[in-house]
Design a protein around this motif. Structure first.
Motif, PDB file in Angstrom:
ATOM      1  N   PRO A 180       0.817  -1.216   0.000  1.00 45.77           N
ATOM      2  CA  PRO A 180       0.000   0.000   0.000  1.00 45.77           C
ATOM      3  C   PRO A 180       0.852   1.267   0.000  1.00 45.77           C
ATOM      4  O   PRO A 180       0.408   2.303  -0.472  1.00 45.77           O
ATOM      5  N   GLY A 407     -13.977   1.891  -3.769  1.00 43.78           N
ATOM      6  CA  GLY A 407     -12.858   1.833  -2.835  1.00 43.78           C
ATOM      7  C   GLY A 407     -12.740   0.508  -2.109  1.00 43.78           C
ATOM      8  O   GLY A 407     -11.986   0.392  -1.168  1.00 43.78           O
ATOM      9  N   ASN A 408     -13.533  -0.490  -2.532  1.00 48.24           N
ATOM     10  CA  ASN A 408     -13.436  -1.792  -1.875  1.00 48.24           C
ATOM     11  C   ASN A 408     -12.545  -2.721  -2.696  1.00 48.24           C
ATOM     12  O   ASN A 408     -12.981  -3.723  -3.229  1.00 48.24           O
ATOM     13  N   ILE A 409     -11.268  -2.352  -2.735  1.00 42.28           N
ATOM     14  CA  ILE A 409     -10.331  -3.114  -3.556  1.00 42.28           C
ATOM     15  C   ILE A 409     -10.235  -4.571  -3.086  1.00 42.28           C
ATOM     16  O   ILE A 409      -9.895  -5.456  -3.846  1.00 42.28           O
ATOM     17  N   ASP A 410     -10.562  -4.806  -1.802  1.00 46.83           N
ATOM     18  CA  ASP A 410     -10.513  -6.185  -1.320  1.00 46.83           C
ATOM     19  C   ASP A 410     -11.427  -7.097  -2.136  1.00 46.83           C
ATOM     20  O   ASP A 410     -11.009  -8.145  -2.608  1.00 46.83           O
TER      21      ASP A 410
ATOM     22  N   GLN B  51       0.981  -4.990   6.546  1.00 44.51           N
ATOM     23  CA  GLN B  51       0.302  -5.837   5.573  1.00 44.51           C
ATOM     24  C   GLN B  51       0.520  -7.309   5.855  1.00 44.51           C
ATOM     25  O   GLN B  51       1.675  -7.746   5.863  1.00 44.51           O
ATOM     26  N   LEU B  81      -3.539   0.002   7.999  1.00 48.32           N
ATOM     27  CA  LEU B  81      -3.157   0.079   6.588  1.00 48.32           C
ATOM     28  C   LEU B  81      -4.313  -0.379   5.709  1.00 48.32           C
ATOM     29  O   LEU B  81      -5.157  -1.159   6.144  1.00 48.32           O
ATOM     30  N   ASN B  82      -4.318   0.113   4.476  1.00 43.62           N
ATOM     31  CA  ASN B  82      -5.354  -0.258   3.496  1.00 43.62           C
ATOM     32  C   ASN B  82      -6.752   0.154   3.942  1.00 43.62           C
ATOM     33  O   ASN B  82      -7.736  -0.461   3.553  1.00 43.62           O
ATOM     34  N   SER B  84      -8.538   2.458   3.064  1.00 41.97           N
ATOM     35  CA  SER B  84      -9.398   2.893   1.959  1.00 41.97           C
ATOM     36  C   SER B  84      -9.717   1.757   0.999  1.00 41.97           C
ATOM     37  O   SER B  84     -10.387   1.955   0.001  1.00 41.97           O
ATOM     38  N   LYS B  85      -9.212   0.547   1.290  1.00 38.51           N
ATOM     39  CA  LYS B  85      -9.349  -0.506   0.285  1.00 38.51           C
ATOM     40  C   LYS B  85     -10.299  -1.622   0.694  1.00 38.51           C
ATOM     41  O   LYS B  85     -10.263  -2.704   0.134  1.00 38.51           O
ATOM     42  N   PRO B  87     -12.600  -3.313   4.237  1.00 36.32           N
ATOM     43  CA  PRO B  87     -12.260  -3.857   5.555  1.00 36.32           C
ATOM     44  C   PRO B  87     -11.613  -5.234   5.513  1.00 36.32           C
ATOM     45  O   PRO B  87     -10.901  -5.599   6.440  1.00 36.32           O
ATOM     46  N   VAL B  89      -9.197  -6.238   3.938  1.00 39.15           N
ATOM     47  CA  VAL B  89      -7.737  -6.233   3.812  1.00 39.15           C
ATOM     48  C   VAL B  89      -7.080  -5.216   4.742  1.00 39.15           C
ATOM     49  O   VAL B  89      -5.927  -4.857   4.560  1.00 39.15           O
ATOM     50  N   ARG B  93      -0.740  -1.774  12.125  1.00 41.84           N
ATOM     51  CA  ARG B  93       0.700  -1.692  12.346  1.00 41.84           C
ATOM     52  C   ARG B  93       0.953  -0.728  13.504  1.00 41.84           C
ATOM     53  O   ARG B  93       0.323   0.315  13.602  1.00 41.84           O
TER      54      ARG B  93
END
Lengths: 447, 622
Positions: A180, A407-410, B51, B81-82, B84-85, B87, B89, B93
């Motif tokens: 990231p 924004g849900n790249i997961d 990560q 971390l992550n 914005s991507k 929950p 992932v 930290r």
């Protein structure tokens, strides 16, 4: 089920029933011991044709035939194989199989020989699918397409560029999550959408080409017209056989007859029908009703008119009945002198008697049916497994599209992985047991 | 009667967990370390988690390990971390105070029942045919044990490089262990030489923070340990700066002095690709005009900073020169030089899933000695090795094995023992096939039962954590039971919050499954005020990902079913007709225990797996 049987020796008649020679194939550990027992010979040499006296389980000679031995891994299946070429009565071949089974082999399942060839690394799964089509092909078109899938693995090269892009996308989406701090925060949305669109279009094209191929052997042409305009004569001329009874008496054809019309590499079904007229005869009436429904479902109508006499109301009736159908107006009896002056779209003048103009007619037929034929430059999916996988991939693409941009790249990366893996299996890069099973149950026995 | 049940060699992140886990299970355990004062030293970056690693810390924690608690105790900053991507992932930290971290570990180890700590160096192993029976220390003391866990980190034949200068050392300031490797090799293990590196440390008071970007901690974080109750009242920020043209010029001009690129390439060990030295970055990514550097404080006092991103093995004079070109560091004082270190590791393919040697019974290896990299990777292996080493002295216990379908620990161990390593192994989320399932937020759901069944946590904690799981489940069920009807009122409301209307009745949970639907929007349909934010957060993930996880689970099931087939020890690969000699060799090298492990070996093709599967089925029938 195929996997569970792998340690067994399988046997089947490899040729179609009624062939003049019956080929019996045995594959597996027991193939050579069984061949030894049947031939009464030891130390059988591979790749050599031998004439043997085949013995039944009771020691009686039941057949003089040719025997061929292949030793693993140099064989079609990668296992030991014995082949017997026996005289071609269906009963003789079946008797032979019975003997082999008494020696411990089991009857092969559909496609089992090829399944073993794949398991033993003799061919990849896409080649196998192509081969499956090849074996089952009843017509030149399917045969030609299957050959290409079997030996050229066309889908792989067709999808190569897209596949590489997916690989990249998969890598990027993974990197986004794993690094990231080092990768910019977003998936390239525009190029991703473009890729989804491109993939979708490509798959749809192959799917529709596949369905065109499946239907191509069923494309049907219906010959119609009022009685006694020479439909049956034209039918016989086109199929190059005397199938329909031809006479001067109108209403001779009461039931319909179907045969194959070959134009270049394509085979079409062509049907000669009862002439349409008002009649009190119940049998003829039924025939005429059937004709009308055949025109309904047919892909192309050949409306035959008699060019030597003026059109009458029956002609106009049929002309209007078929107005919205794909049709060719065939003006017959060119040899008897034309008096017809009407102009029609897709019209050809012939003599069914002399054959004059029949080639022109064939050309027009071909031209009109080409859009319904599969595109030779596009690959096809030959197995239902591939069709299902492609359809599932299309669903996943839609799901992925729906999830992009939140924004849900997961989830997005999960879906990208799923799509990528489906694409991999379509290119034959993943071999899973369930996939094997689905493909090989579509095979015919003996290959 | 042996002196000890278990001896752990090493007091790093792996050794701590091995010794602590073993002692907690009731095994009489001795931990031998070269320097008690340096137990739990953070030799490289001053942070725990990140990560995939954050998830691993939580796994260590749920199994009663120390890393999470120590990190929470020593934390000076937390980040998710992550964020914005999505929950699924998220990773936690923490920046940690190095000395607090060590203090916590030393105190805990010295005060644990059944655990004995000894300052010494193990110079060889005692073995009786193919069985380990104990160790010999530098003082010529022979100590016997049922099991020995080696967690030697970078200490085995450690060799430190700074430019063309090199000397023996396990870490800058600590002596190396130069004779133990021979004993491990004598057991039949294959030595591999690896390297890693660390950047300079910088005096905090010499950094001009006014010129660089600040990166504060985050208020909204979840501590690592299930036993941590409090939250930090204040946090220390990190800072971000960048290399520039001048920096790159200096490094390029001096490449010939690098032990990696120079004419005299004195480093032969293989380094990690994901953690390249700054000279690597500049050579391999020559088009980049700058590289990011995080300045991380190594303690509350802010006395020293760790510049993350510029590890190097260039000579010290060059280090000084290039660092002074970096914005904010123009006048910085270097407190400790950057260096590269080479060390002995052993091919992990000679280990089983318990991390016990396949060559010498009772010998366990964990951490960097297995070719892994990272504190968290080490800790998880230490824990698994420690538990299994202790179980050796206990009657009829099933081994403690982590599955790759349930944990990053399983992925890690499974990967290294089957695939081996060709560079120091670091965990990534992409290494896990089941990433949506093994998350930062659901470690309890995944591993609580297993932990309790191996007595790694007490009943009290078990019941408490179980309660927290059930709270979330209740909330999820409520959302699923709450019906929303496609009335005009509902659809008007949906329209007003930019949502498409309903055509048929659904549940509040169904609404939440829409990618565009947020918790804020949910408030219009369900009163969430009674639930804690943690419960809401976890429930949201569970609902949103339910369908996807189901899909993943289907894959897990298929995977486990097809690949769980065991390969007997005496299995003759000649029975697998059709396998090429090359593939048989690859398989024999690893000696996989089951089909999944065989399939994971690089170069083993799917057809080879099929053949093996068949041969195994056949072998079973005979």
């Amino acid at each position: 089920m195929y996997f569970d049987r792998l340690e067994k020796t399988i046997a089947a008649i490899a040729t179609a029933p009624g062939s003049s020679i019956g080929i019996i194939r045995i594959s597996g550990n027991m193939a050579i011991p069984i061949a030894e027992a049947i031939s009464g010979k030891k130390d059988l040499e591979a790749m050599k044709v031998q004439l043997i006296s085949a013995m039944g389980n009771d020691g009686n000679i039941i057949e003089k035939c040719l025997m061929l031995i292949f030793r693993a891994p140099k064989s079609y299946t990668g296992e030991d194989i014995a082949e017997f070429h026996v005289h071609g009565s269906a009963i003789q071949a079946r008797k032979f199989i019975d003997i082999i089974i008494k020696y411990g082999a089991i009857p092969a399942l559909s496609g089992e020989f090829s399944f073993r060839a794949v398991v033993n690394g003799k061919m990849n799964i896409n080649e196998a699918v192509g081969l499956c089509g090849l074996i089952q092909a009843q017509d030149e078109t399917t045969l030609a397409f299957s050959r290409k899938e079997a030996f050229e693995n066309r889908f792989v090269s067709y999808i190569k560029e897209i596949f590489d892009e997916w690989e990249r996308l998969f890598v990027v989406s993974t990197a986004l999550l794993d690094f990231p701090e080092h990768i910019s925060d977003y998936l390239p949305l525009k190029t991703t959408l473009e890729l989804l669109e491109k993939t979708n279009t490509s798959l749809l094209r192959v799917l529709s080409n596949s369905s065109l191929l499946r239907n191509s052997s069923k494309l049907s042409i219906v010959i119609t017209g009022k009685p006694n305009v020479g439909k049956s004569l034209l039918f016989n001329m086109l199929i190059n056989k005397n199938r329909a009874i031809v006479s001067e008496t109108s209403g001779t054809t009461r039931d319909y007859i179907t045969d194959h019309l070959y134009i270049k590499d394509s085979a079409f079904n062509i049907t000669d029908t009862a002439g349409i007229r008002k009649t009190e005869n119940n049998i003829e009436k039924e025939g005429i009703e059937k004709t009308i429904s055949l025109i309904e479902i047919g892909d192309l109508t050949l409306l035959v008119l008699d060019g030597s006499i003026p059109l009458d109301e029956r002609d106009y009736d049929i002309l209007s009945k078929t107005a919205d159908k794909k049709r060719i107006i065939v003006i017959n009896k060119k040899d008897q002198g034309f008096i017809l002056s009407e102009d029609f779209e897709h019209c050809v003048k012939i003599s069914a008697k002399t054959g004059d103009g029949v080639e022109d007619l064939k050309n027009i037929i071909e031209k009109m049916l080409i859009p319904l034929l599969p595109d030779d430059n596009l690959p096809v999916f030959l197995s239902s497994w591939q069709n299902e996988t492609a359809s599932r991939l299309i669903e996943r693409l839609a799901e992925l599209k729906e999830n992009l941009g939140f924004g849900n790249i997961d989830l997005v990366s999960f879906l990208i992985k799923e799509c990528y893996q489906l694409l991999m299996s379509l290119t034959g890069k993943i071999e899973k047991e369930s996939v094997y099973e689905k493909i090989f149950s579509g095979f015919c026995i003996g290959k | 009667m042996k002196d000890f049940d278990v001896i752990v060699i090493g007091g790093g992140h792996a050794g701590i967990e091995a010794g602590y886990a073993s002692a907690r299970l009731g095994a009489k355990t001795l931990l031998v370390t070269i320097n008690i004062d340096n137990i739990g030293e953070m030799s490289c970056n001053p942070s725990i988690g990140g990560q995939a690693k954050g998830q691993m810390v939580r796994e260590v924690d749920i199994f009663g390990g120390l890393m999470g608690e120590a990190a929470d105790f020593a934390a000076i900053q937390y980040r998710t971390l992550n964020r914005s991507k999505g929950p699924a992932v998220h990773s936690t930290r923490a920046q940690a105070d190095r000395s607090l971290y060590k203090k916590f570990m030393i105190e805990r180890l010295l005060n644990t029942k059944n655990l004995f700590v000894k300052q010494s160096e193990v110079i060889s192993l005692l073995a009786d045919s193919s069985r380990i029976t104990g160790v010999v220390t530098k003082e010529k003391e022979e100590i016997t044990a049922n099991a020995v866990v080696i967690t030697s980190g970078t200490f085995l034949k450690g060799k430190i490089h700074i430019g063309d200068i090199f000397f023996s050392g396990g870490r800058l300031g600590d002596q190396a262990s130069n004779s133990l490797s021979e004993s491990i090799t004598a057991c039949g293990h294959n030595m591999i030489r690896l390297k890693t590196g660390t950047p300079v440390r910088i005096l905090g008071s010499s950094i001009d923070f006014s010129k660089i970007e600040i990166q504060p901690g985050e208020e909204n974080y979840l501590p690592f340990s299930i036993n941590t109750a409090g939250r930090l009242m204040r946090q220390m920020p990190c800072f971000i700066t960048y290399t520039n043209d001048k920096t790159h010029d200096i490094i390029r001009r001096n490449l010939h002095l690098s032990p990696l690129y120079g004419t005299n390439k004195s480093i032969s060990g293989i380094g990690p690709r994901y953690c390249p030295s700054v000279e690597d970055k500049i050579v391999k990514f020559s088009s980049r005009d700058r590289h990011q550097i995080f300045l991380e404080p190594t303690g509350w006092d802010g006395a020293e900073y760790y510049p993350n991103g510029i590890s190097t093995s260039l000579p010290f004079s060059v280090q000084k020169e290039f660092i002074s070109t970096i914005c904010g560091l123009e006048n910085c004082v270097i407190t400790r030089p950057a260096y590269a270190i080479e060390y002995d590791a052993f091919d992990p393919r000679d280990l089983s899933e318990t991390l016990e040697s396949k060559k010498a019974s009772g010998l366990f290896l964990a951490g960097q000695v297995n070719g892994s990299s990272g504190y968290e990777e080490a800790a998880l292996q230490g824990l698994v090795a420690g538990v299994n080493a202790a179980l050796k002295s206990m009657p009829a216990n099933k081994p403690f094995i982590l599955k790759r379908t349930e944990s990053y620990g399983g992925v890690l161990i499974n990967d290294i023992i089957t695939k081996g390593i060709d560079e120091p192994y670091r965990m990534f989320t992409s290494r896990a096939e089941f990433r949506l399932h093994i998350r930062d937020d659901n470690v309890r759901e995944r591993l609580l039962e297993k932990s309790f069944s191996f007595s790694l946590i007490g009943k009290e904690i078990y019941l408490r954590e179980k309660e927290s799981v059930s709270k979330k489940e209740t909330f999820v069920n409520c959302l699923k039971k709450t019906k929303v009807f496609p009335s005009k009122e509902t659809n008007d409301l949906l329209f007003s919050i930019d949502e498409s209307p309903l055509s048929k009745q659904c549940s509040a949970a169904d609404l939440l499954k829409r990618p565009s639907f947020t918790i804020d929007k949910l408030k219009y349909f369900y009163d969430i005020s009674s639930a804690s934010s943690e419960v809401i957060h976890k429930a949201e993930i569970e609902i949103r990902y339910e369908d996807f996880i189901k899909r993943e689970e289907e894959n897990i099931e298929k995977y486990e079913k097809a690949f769980s087939m065991l390969i007997p020890n005496d299995f003759d690969f000649k029975n697998a007709v059709g396998l090429s000699n090359e593939i048989v060799e690859k398989i024999l090298r690893v000696k996989p225990e089951n089909l999944a492990q065989a399939a994971a070996i690089p170069g083993v093709t799917p057809s080879a797996v099929s053949i093996l599967y068949i041969a195994l089925k056949r072998a079973k029938k005979i």
